[in-house]
Design a protein around this motif. Sequence first.
Motif, short mmCIF file in Angstrom:
data_model
loop_
_atom_site.label_atom_id
_atom_site.label_comp_id
_atom_site.label_asym_id
_atom_site.label_seq_id
_atom_site.Cartn_x
_atom_site.Cartn_y
_atom_site.Cartn_z
N LYS A 159 -42.92 59.02 15.83
CA LYS A 159 -42.50 60.20 15.09
C LYS A 159 -41.93 61.24 16.04
O LYS A 159 -40.90 61.85 15.78
CB LYS A 159 -43.73 60.76 14.37
N ARG A 160 -42.60 61.39 17.19
CA ARG A 160 -42.17 62.38 18.16
C ARG A 160 -40.80 62.02 18.74
O ARG A 160 -39.94 62.87 18.88
CB ARG A 160 -43.21 62.48 19.27
N GLN A 161 -40.64 60.73 19.04
CA GLN A 161 -39.37 60.30 19.60
C GLN A 161 -38.24 60.49 18.61
O GLN A 161 -37.15 60.92 18.95
CB GLN A 161 -39.46 58.85 20.05
N LEU A 187 -41.42 66.17 31.20
CA LEU A 187 -42.83 66.29 31.56
C LEU A 187 -43.63 66.85 30.39
O LEU A 187 -44.74 66.41 30.13
CB LEU A 187 -42.97 67.21 32.78
N LEU A 188 -43.05 67.81 29.67
CA LEU A 188 -43.77 68.41 28.54
C LEU A 188 -44.01 67.38 27.45
O LEU A 188 -45.09 67.29 26.88
CB LEU A 188 -43.00 69.62 28.00
N SER A 189 -42.98 66.56 27.17
CA SER A 189 -43.18 65.56 26.12
C SER A 189 -44.17 64.51 26.62
O SER A 189 -44.96 63.97 25.84
CB SER A 189 -41.86 64.94 25.68
N GLY A 190 -44.17 64.24 27.95
CA GLY A 190 -45.17 63.34 28.51
C GLY A 190 -46.57 63.91 28.39
O GLY A 190 -47.53 63.18 28.13
N ALA A 191 -46.69 65.23 28.57
CA ALA A 191 -48.00 65.88 28.44
C ALA A 191 -48.54 65.69 27.04
O ALA A 191 -49.74 65.48 26.84
CB ALA A 191 -47.87 67.36 28.76
N GLU A 192 -47.64 65.73 26.06
CA GLU A 192 -48.07 65.49 24.69
C GLU A 192 -48.52 64.03 24.52
O GLU A 192 -49.51 63.75 23.87
CB GLU A 192 -46.93 65.83 23.73
N ASP A 193 -47.75 63.11 25.16
CA ASP A 193 -48.10 61.69 25.08
C ASP A 193 -49.49 61.40 25.62
O ASP A 193 -50.24 60.63 25.03
CB ASP A 193 -47.09 60.85 25.89
N GLY A 231 -54.97 70.62 22.26
CA GLY A 231 -54.05 69.56 22.62
C GLY A 231 -52.62 70.12 22.66
O GLY A 231 -52.18 70.76 21.70
N PHE A 232 -51.92 69.89 23.75
CA PHE A 232 -50.58 70.45 23.90
C PHE A 232 -49.59 69.70 23.00
O PHE A 232 -49.61 68.49 22.92
CB PHE A 232 -50.13 70.34 25.35
N THR A 233 -48.76 70.46 22.28
CA THR A 233 -47.66 69.85 21.54
C THR A 233 -46.40 70.63 21.84
O THR A 233 -46.44 71.86 21.97
CB THR A 233 -47.90 69.86 20.01
N CYS A 234 -45.29 69.92 21.95
CA CYS A 234 -44.03 70.58 22.28
C CYS A 234 -43.63 71.56 21.18
O CYS A 234 -43.08 72.62 21.45
CB CYS A 234 -42.93 69.55 22.46
N ALA A 235 -43.93 71.19 19.92
CA ALA A 235 -43.53 72.02 18.79
C ALA A 235 -44.19 73.39 18.89
O ALA A 235 -43.66 74.39 18.42
CB ALA A 235 -43.91 71.33 17.49
#
Lengths: 667, 667
Positions: free
Chosen positions: B640-642, A79-85, A99-103
């Motif tokens: 890049k994220r993937q 879900l978190l990586s989707g939020a970034e997407d 903007g949310f980024t997982c990093a």
Amino acid sequence: MMQWEPAVDSSSSGFIPRVVLELASNTKEEAAAWLLSRIRDPQRNGGAELLVEQLGPGVGAQEKDNPNLFLVGASWPRLLSGAEDVGLFKEYSDGSMRGFTCANKHNFKHFKGEGDGFLSMSECQYIIKHELDTLRAKEETHVPGYTQAKLYPGKSIIRRLQSKGILIQMFPLHDKEDLKRLSFSWYKKVKLSLQPLDEIKHYYGEGQALYFGFLEYFTFALVPMAFIGVPYYLFDWEDYDKYVVFAVFNMIWCTVILELWKRRSASLAYHWGTLSRKKAFEEPRPGFHGVLGFNPVTGREEPLYPNVKRQLRIYLVSLPFVLLCLYFSLYIMMIYFLMEGWALSVHDENPTFWTGLLLFIPSIIYAVVIEVMNLIYRYAAEFLTDWENHRLESSFQNHLVLKVLVFNFFNCFASLFYIAFIMQDMALLRHSLATLLITSQILNQIMEAFLPYWLQRRRNKKMVRKVLKRRIFEDKVLPLPEQVRLEADMSMYLGTFDDYLELFLLFGYVSLFSCVYPLAAVLVVLNNITEVYSDAFKMCHVFKRPFADPAANIGVWQLAFEAMSVIAVVTNCALIGMSPQVKGYFPDSETQLILWTVAIEHGLLAFKFILTFLIPDVPKYIQIKLARLEFESLEALKKKRQLHEGKWRLQRSVRRSSEADMKAYRH
Amino acid sequence: MMQWEPAVDSSSSGFIPRVVLELASNTKEEAAAWLLSRIRDPQRNGGAELLVEQLGPGVGAQEKDNPNLFLVGASWPRLLSGAEDVGLFKEYSDGSMRGFTCANKHNFKHFKGEGDGFLSMSECQYIIKHELDTLRAKEETHVPGYTQAKLYPGKSIIRRLQSKGILIQMFPLHDKEDLKRLSFSWYKKVKLSLQPLDEIKHYYGEGQALYFGFLEYFTFALVPMAFIGVPYYLFDWEDYDKYVVFAVFNMIWCTVILELWKRRSASLAYHWGTLSRKKAFEEPRPGFHGVLGFNPVTGREEPLYPNVKRQLRIYLVSLPFVLLCLYFSLYIMMIYFLMEGWALSVHDENPTFWTGLLLFIPSIIYAVVIEVMNLIYRYAAEFLTDWENHRLESSFQNHLVLKVLVFNFFNCFASLFYIAFIMQDMALLRHSLATLLITSQILNQIMEAFLPYWLQRRRNKKMVRKVLKRRIFEDKVLPLPEQVRLEADMSMYLGTFDDYLELFLLFGYVSLFSCVYPLAAVLVVLNNITEVYSDAFKMCHVFKRPFADPAANIGVWQLAFEAMSVIAVVTNCALIGMSPQVKGYFPDSETQLILWTVAIEHGLLAFKFILTFLIPDVPKYIQIKLARLEFESLEALKKKRQLHEGKWRLQRSVRRSSEADMKAYRH
């Protein structure tokens, strides 16, 4: 009945069902199996990497129940990586929205542990919807088992399944606990406080919350007008110079409130993170068809439909159709005036209580006919706009709104314009305005809230009774399978279109002619208060939960309201010019009167545009926050580049010195 | 005379002088030395990392010559990294325009070797200006040697030196070869082709090129109107119904050409790379002052000036002043009408050739007075806007343009409005329009081109003579020191403001009243053709080269022209309504006539707004290119994220397996 083995990784206890997919009950097994595997596949293999489970039969299972209901969820990291997407904006540790980024996840406020609870339910559902929508075909040429359901690389699988009727619906699940809390603070307790907009946003998403925010704002904005309107009614102030004051106030008020709403909307959207969020790339809408070709933007193969053909359809079919409907509406209006005249003559001949009542009949019939025509036209407009074959949902919506808006405006206000400016009968105008306003409000409330509520209540009771037959619950809470099936049967919420349209027409009644009927504002305020409650109730209990719509503003409606306020300046100026008081200033020359009226009207319009220009659309403090964000990202970029160059230089100097060493060694 | 040792790395043969810095001749040595070292310092130490050399005395050196002229240049790698800093867009190998990055440099079209010649001279100069402008103070508390020239960390050094008068000017050098080629293809050869806009952009930058593009576009757009206007003049068509046709054509034409210009401008800006280029963060303008505080956006210490104070100055001083000037202008207008009446009475008493000439005298005097008033007002407006203490140059410009525009519009057109709508004398209107138009054109050409040219020519000759005294040149080309000194003495080009203003007024003459004087379009077309030549000439030979201005459109002027076209609809409708032919349709009722005129005017205005809405501002093919770019960057980000996540997963699984190994080892 088919039965799918639960996937290995979705059977863990952490599975939270969020979205329901309903396939047709006669769906072929291979198609369903293929879809599930594509949804479960990891992203590197082109899947969506989501969790999916089939819904059990439940206690009250019957043969006619559709077994093909699937629950979709996702793990928190997914879900978190989707939020970034999807480019979600969340509150950062310094209070700004980023903007949310997982990093960077640990620098966001309220982010704890693995991120459980960081995203709201509606955000999770929106992310899952996005991931399902962008699940694309790879080498498949058609849906397994359905040779007519063609696929090509890059085609959205869900869209194809929808357009072929294999996927019946996809909807997010309600959350009973949250809903209970929300509905309590929203409309159940008697209170003087405002609506819980943040909670509405949390549960329904930004688009819904903005509608309720606008409804609330609009109601408050009308309160001063209503306050001024009451004494006019009570003391029966028939002198027009007081109406002049009211009309001028009205015009300036309209402009100012619409400008201030832009600021309020920007402020809400900023705090909800949608103001600077970029729109995701829009998929073609499910009904869009055409000859297969290459999209010039994405380079993907997809149906293309020449714009010229669409323009031809719009200008040669839709436009004449709309004009014909307008003509028909005019025709109905003339019949109304004939009826009105007949009723008056009957009353004049033999004035009793019953003929007095008869006077109201034509207006009421006309109001009902208007509502019916609006309804029929609405279906025609949807059909036509669909037939125009727009590629994007947004373009479809814009064309639909334009068609419906023009007709509804004409249909609702044509008779008032006729009475005001052709017949110049102010008493009749006041009378018609009141009848139209009140009748349409009552009809609306019935059509919009009570009818669907009654239908839903019946369904609900049936389901509860069915379940109760088998088991006895302590707390009357339905088990999951029943809850899902109940929600699947609920009516679909069709978006905020009709709600905005209603507000738009009410705004028209208030702003266009309020100077002859100041009580209109009072009626609209009262209507809006009940509207808040009935809309809130129907959102919570009548309809399926809608997917969140990350809106940053009220879109095309802002424009529609502004257009209405421009027309209001024209009509109010004309009404003032026609008033006996103003006519008294120019006893000799009607020409002078008209020229002055026109000059003042032009001046007011110019003033209105300047005002629109002078009031900034975004409050200063948000402008500063946005500017700071942009400045910081620029600075970070520059620093990164300098660091990079510094490294490169270091490497070069190291290489040089080692070359020097080599030389020294050789000598 | 001071003498600086040339810097080690700038004495290499590759040094190309691009920008000249002129310090005051009495600048203290320590200040100059400090400035040069800051300019030369590497970026990691907070310097600009540019090359700088002092200009030699030259052959005709005199005691009064200022020795403090410095030539600034930069190495190619430095210029390329600067291009990335300013966000330059260049053509990519696939033909689209993309933001330049050093990491990706070899994928750009025309990029060869180390990048020599990849950037045009004007781009290099813009980059150097940007780097100098953003050269910031570190720990210095004041400019060495000048305790009153205060500095604080982050303050732009160049801005402080400018505001304290230590830095007299900073200007880019002309390039004689390029200039010769440009001026040949621009105005020297007799040709039917268009202006070399790309070359103009290459030499002067986007802002200038857009002005010349607009001038050319405007001229071509007027040609059809001029063609229709000529027969009206030749055959003396005095019947108004032909004028009605002309006026309607005129109104639609105005709207359409302004909309199409937006598309043309977007297309030019796209190909020049400024359409999607982000504006760099704007520095406070040199004259801005206030109490030291922290900028809420950058967090840097800088002077702050409360917005409330500025608003007070604007509304309590500037606005009343402008209104007073407008009143004064009205007063002058009334004097003109008195003179006009007097001249007429003299001519009526004793009609000779001389009294016939006398009839023109008041108009000519009035036209001259108008120009003089515009000029004086311009200085006052600049003073006032400066005093309003705007933080940004763009805000300063907007307020200045607004002030000047309103006054000039009023000053130039008030008398025409008075004649048209109060006196309703169409013959006098035609006569006045012609006189105003022709006189102001002649005056403009003299003031704008011939006068500065004549002054510059004298200066130029003097310099050549001075040099010739000492040496004999074979090819009359001045050596560098003389060339630089000559350019330093040239007048400063003050931007496109006056040029646009002139076009704006001409557009007013054509659109507002052209239906009574169709020859106006012909006159304006002729004027514009000479304007192209005289403007081109003065850009090449009269003024210092200006720094490039990366404009994406003509900015506030688009709005000004659109406002004018709205006013044109109103005036033309009124003129048509006043025509005897139209009056003939309503023989009985003037009221009916006025109401119809007003209704048609409102309809036309509505149509105009709808047209503005329907015509997309950016051509389709550019929209597609922009959308593709955005789509590609989104896709790249996702990939890049993937990839990143894939790596992370790999690491995790590696870690896990090594943990498993460890466990196995332990057991």
